[in-house]
Write a protein that holds these residues in place. Structure first.
Motif, short mmCIF file in Angstrom:
data_model
loop_
_atom_site.label_atom_id
_atom_site.label_comp_id
_atom_site.label_asym_id
_atom_site.label_seq_id
_atom_site.Cartn_x
_atom_site.Cartn_y
_atom_site.Cartn_z
N ALA A 58 0.83 -1.21 0.00
CA ALA A 58 0.00 0.00 0.00
C ALA A 58 0.86 1.26 0.00
CB ALA A 58 -0.92 -0.01 1.21
N ASP A 99 -6.33 1.02 6.73
CA ASP A 99 -6.98 1.95 5.80
C ASP A 99 -7.40 1.21 4.53
OD1 ASP A 99 -4.65 1.69 4.20
OD2 ASP A 99 -3.70 3.38 5.20
N SER A 100 -8.15 1.89 3.68
CA SER A 100 -8.71 1.24 2.48
C SER A 100 -7.62 0.78 1.53
CB SER A 100 -9.66 2.20 1.77
OG SER A 100 -8.99 3.40 1.41
N ALA A 101 -6.51 1.51 1.44
CA ALA A 101 -5.42 1.11 0.54
C ALA A 101 -4.80 -0.21 0.99
CB ALA A 101 -4.36 2.21 0.47
N THR A 102 -4.63 -0.35 2.29
CA THR A 102 -4.05 -1.59 2.82
C THR A 102 -5.02 -2.75 2.66
OG1 THR A 102 -2.81 -0.27 4.44
CG2 THR A 102 -2.95 -2.63 4.82
N ASP A 103 -6.32 -2.51 2.92
CA ASP A 103 -7.32 -3.56 2.71
C ASP A 103 -7.32 -4.04 1.26
OD1 ASP A 103 -8.20 -3.55 5.34
OD2 ASP A 103 -9.74 -2.03 4.97
N ALA A 104 -7.18 -3.09 0.32
CA ALA A 104 -7.14 -3.44 -1.10
C ALA A 104 -5.89 -4.25 -1.41
CB ALA A 104 -7.18 -2.16 -1.95
N PRO A 109 -11.94 -2.46 12.29
CA PRO A 109 -11.44 -1.23 11.65
C PRO A 109 -9.99 -0.95 12.03
CG PRO A 109 -12.80 -0.69 13.55
CD PRO A 109 -12.87 -2.18 13.41
N ALA A 159 -14.18 -11.91 2.38
CA ALA A 159 -14.56 -10.72 1.59
C ALA A 159 -15.60 -11.06 0.53
CB ALA A 159 -13.32 -10.12 0.93
#
Length: 299
Positions: A73, A156-161, A153, A235
């Motif tokens: 990320a 962040d979204s970048a790491t989840d992606a 939570p 997911a």
């Protein structure tokens, strides 16, 4: 016997000859015995001890996915990001091995050697007991950590992606690729286990180098891969059926073949052949005599 005729360096005292002998790297038979004794101790552990250690190892393996995802990320768009982010793969192995937790692919070597040395039904039963408990514990730990990483939570979204991309990369392999890459992965882990006793002071470097190469080669590993692929399952991108049939089954078979039926069998055969060699038997007798005389001091 004269030093000129026995091949020894002239002018060395008996004490210096013993010191030179002690500073030699251990023979393959010594490494074999160290690992065999380790395996025998593992086979004697209780089911409860094996289970909780294996669950802890599965949880620790979440560090590999976490580290790779964080690196990926933060390095997105940078040339050579894969080369750097692959270093994160080593994080879980470092935690598991240095903490002496139960990892299934390690046991495909250490626990197999006692069985090869004494192939009785009792030893085979102990091996199957250890494998089944450790594998189940590892998988429970990996599934739990993947669920937590996705649903809490934390990132962040970048790491989840990035986590999702890592799992997708694994699932790009078809069944035969999972199996073939699993063989290489099992063989590499067995090589690492074999090397560690002879290079104890370089243990961390060995673990990092071997596991880093595994990540660069995208070789499949049943425990690390279970974190990556179960993350996809939770997911909603992969079904449990795909997890077991496409990933877990072929990868597990490959890891066992690479770690046990290839490396352990060849290593055991090498040591068995050496022990039957007259030269090796003479060397062993000489080493035993040197040990017996070790307390003596030269003037």
């Amino acid at each position: 016997m004269d030093s000129k005729t026995d091949g020894k360096t002239p002018t060395l005292s008996a004490k210096e000859v013993r010191e030179a002998s002690k500073n030699q790297p251990p023979r393959a038979a010594v490494l074999h015995e160290i690992i065999r004794l380790q395996g025998d101790k593992e086979l004697e552990r209780t089911v409860a001890a094996l289970w909780w250690s294996a669950v802890a190892a599965g949880l620790s393996m979440g560090l590999s996915l976490m580290a790779m995802g964080l690196f990926s990320a933060r390095l997105e768009g940078i040339d050579g990001a894969k080369v750097i982010s692959s270093l994160g793969y080593s994080a879980g192995f470092l935690a598991v091995i240095l903490a002496r937790q139960q990892l299934f692919t390690e046991n495909t070597l250490t626990a197999v050697l006692p069985v090869m040395s004494k192939p009785t039904l009792g030893n085979f039963g102990r091996l199957l007991r250890l494998w089944s408990v450790v594998l189940a514990g590892n998988l429970c730990g990996t599934v739990l950590v993947a669920y937590v990483m996705l649903h809490l939570p934390i990132f962040d979204s970048a790491t989840d992606a990035a986590f999702l991309d890592i799992g997708r990369k694994v699932m790009e392999n078809h069944t035969s690729q999972m199996f073939a890459k699993g063989i290489i992965s099992g063989w590499m882990i067995a090589t690492m286990v074999w090397m560690i006793p002879s290079l104890e002071t370089s243990k961390i470097a060995i673990i990092v180098v071997i596991t880093y190469l595994m990540a660069l080669g995208d070789f499949t590993h049943i425990v690390v891969g279970s974190v990556e692929v179960s993350y996809l399952v939770f997911a909603g991108e992969v079904a449990w059926e795909e997890f077991w049939l496409t990933f877990a089954g072929p990868t597990l078979a490959g890891n066992i073949i690479g770690g046990s039926l290839i490396f352990a069998l060849i290593s055991h055969a090498q040591v068995r052949s050496d022990s039957e060699s007259p030269k090796q038997q003479a060397q062993a007798r000489e080493e035993a005599e040197n040990e017996r005389r070790a307390p003596e001091h030269d003037d």
